[in-house]
Scaffold this motif. Structure first.
Motif, PDB file in Angstrom:
ATOM      1  N   UNK A   8      50.926 163.869  69.246  1.00  0.00           N
ATOM      2  CA  UNK A   8      49.982 163.585  69.902  1.00  0.00           C
ATOM      3  C   UNK A   8      48.857 163.326  70.243  1.00  0.00           C
ATOM      4  N   UNK A   9      48.593 162.004  68.922  1.00  0.00           N
ATOM      5  CA  UNK A   9      48.083 160.797  69.593  1.00  0.00           C
ATOM      6  C   UNK A   9      49.437 160.356  69.502  1.00  0.00           C
ATOM      7  N   UNK A  10      49.804 160.019  69.387  1.00  0.00           N
ATOM      8  CA  UNK A  10      51.497 158.940  69.595  1.00  0.00           C
ATOM      9  C   UNK A  10      51.872 158.981  70.977  1.00  0.00           C
ATOM     10  N   UNK A  11      51.540 160.175  71.609  1.00  0.00           N
ATOM     11  CA  UNK A  11      51.694 160.097  72.981  1.00  0.00           C
ATOM     12  C   UNK A  11      50.917 159.178  73.638  1.00  0.00           C
ATOM     13  N   UNK A  12      49.379 159.658  72.988  1.00  0.00           N
ATOM     14  CA  UNK A  12      48.793 159.203  73.698  1.00  0.00           C
ATOM     15  C   UNK A  12      48.091 157.889  73.800  1.00  0.00           C
ATOM     16  N   UNK A  13      48.340 157.524  73.135  1.00  0.00           N
ATOM     17  CA  UNK A  13      48.750 155.691  72.919  1.00  0.00           C
ATOM     18  C   UNK A  13      49.671 154.835  73.027  1.00  0.00           C
ATOM     19  N   UNK A  14      50.605 155.798  72.928  1.00  0.00           N
ATOM     20  CA  UNK A  14      51.929 154.730  73.887  1.00  0.00           C
ATOM     21  C   UNK A  14      51.453 154.531  74.875  1.00  0.00           C
ATOM     22  N   UNK A  55      36.835 156.414  62.871  1.00  0.00           N
ATOM     23  CA  UNK A  55      37.175 157.249  62.644  1.00  0.00           C
ATOM     24  C   UNK A  55      37.707 158.232  63.605  1.00  0.00           C
ATOM     25  N   UNK A  56      38.260 159.176  63.215  1.00  0.00           N
ATOM     26  CA  UNK A  56      38.851 160.297  64.092  1.00  0.00           C
ATOM     27  C   UNK A  56      39.495 160.269  65.449  1.00  0.00           C
ATOM     28  N   UNK A  57      39.987 161.140  66.299  1.00  0.00           N
ATOM     29  CA  UNK A  57      40.510 161.153  66.831  1.00  0.00           C
ATOM     30  C   UNK A  57      40.241 159.726  67.955  1.00  0.00           C
ATOM     31  N   UNK A  58      39.215 159.510  68.032  1.00  0.00           N
ATOM     32  CA  UNK A  58      38.840 158.474  68.911  1.00  0.00           C
ATOM     33  C   UNK A  58      39.733 156.824  68.427  1.00  0.00           C
ATOM     34  N   UNK A  59      39.259 156.989  67.748  1.00  0.00           N
ATOM     35  CA  UNK A  59      40.015 156.055  66.210  1.00  0.00           C
ATOM     36  C   UNK A  59      40.576 155.789  65.614  1.00  0.00           C
TER      37      UNK A  59
END
Length: 80
Positions: A8-14, A55-59
């Motif tokens: 999920x984080x990878x998809x958003x960051x990409x 830290x966390x989702x935003x970081x």
């Protein structure tokens, strides 16, 4: 659960990196791969420079997106 979080984080960051560098995303699979590899590159780059990201989702999203932007920038240099 950590695999789902990384995807999920990878998809958003990409996706974010694609928007910032090219004006559009590259599709879900490439966005996920870019974001995950970008997270690795971002963590390495920030560690080498001694920079601490929140830290966390935003970081995590910020680190992944910046790492993916670095990857896209370097790939653009070789493409020319």
């Amino acid at each position: 659960m950590s695999l789902l979080y990384a995807l999920l984080i990878g998809a958003i960051a990409g996706w974010l990196a694609g928007k910032l560098m090219k004006g559009g995303g590259f599709g879900a699979l490439i966005n996920i791969i870019l974001g995950i590899v970008g997270g690795i590159v971002g963590n390495w780059a920030f560690g080498a420079l001694g920079i601490s990201v929140s830290d966390g989702i935003f970081g995590d999203i910020l680190t992944g997106a910046i790492g993916a932007i670095i990857i896209l920038f370097v790939a653009g240099l070789f493409k020319k």
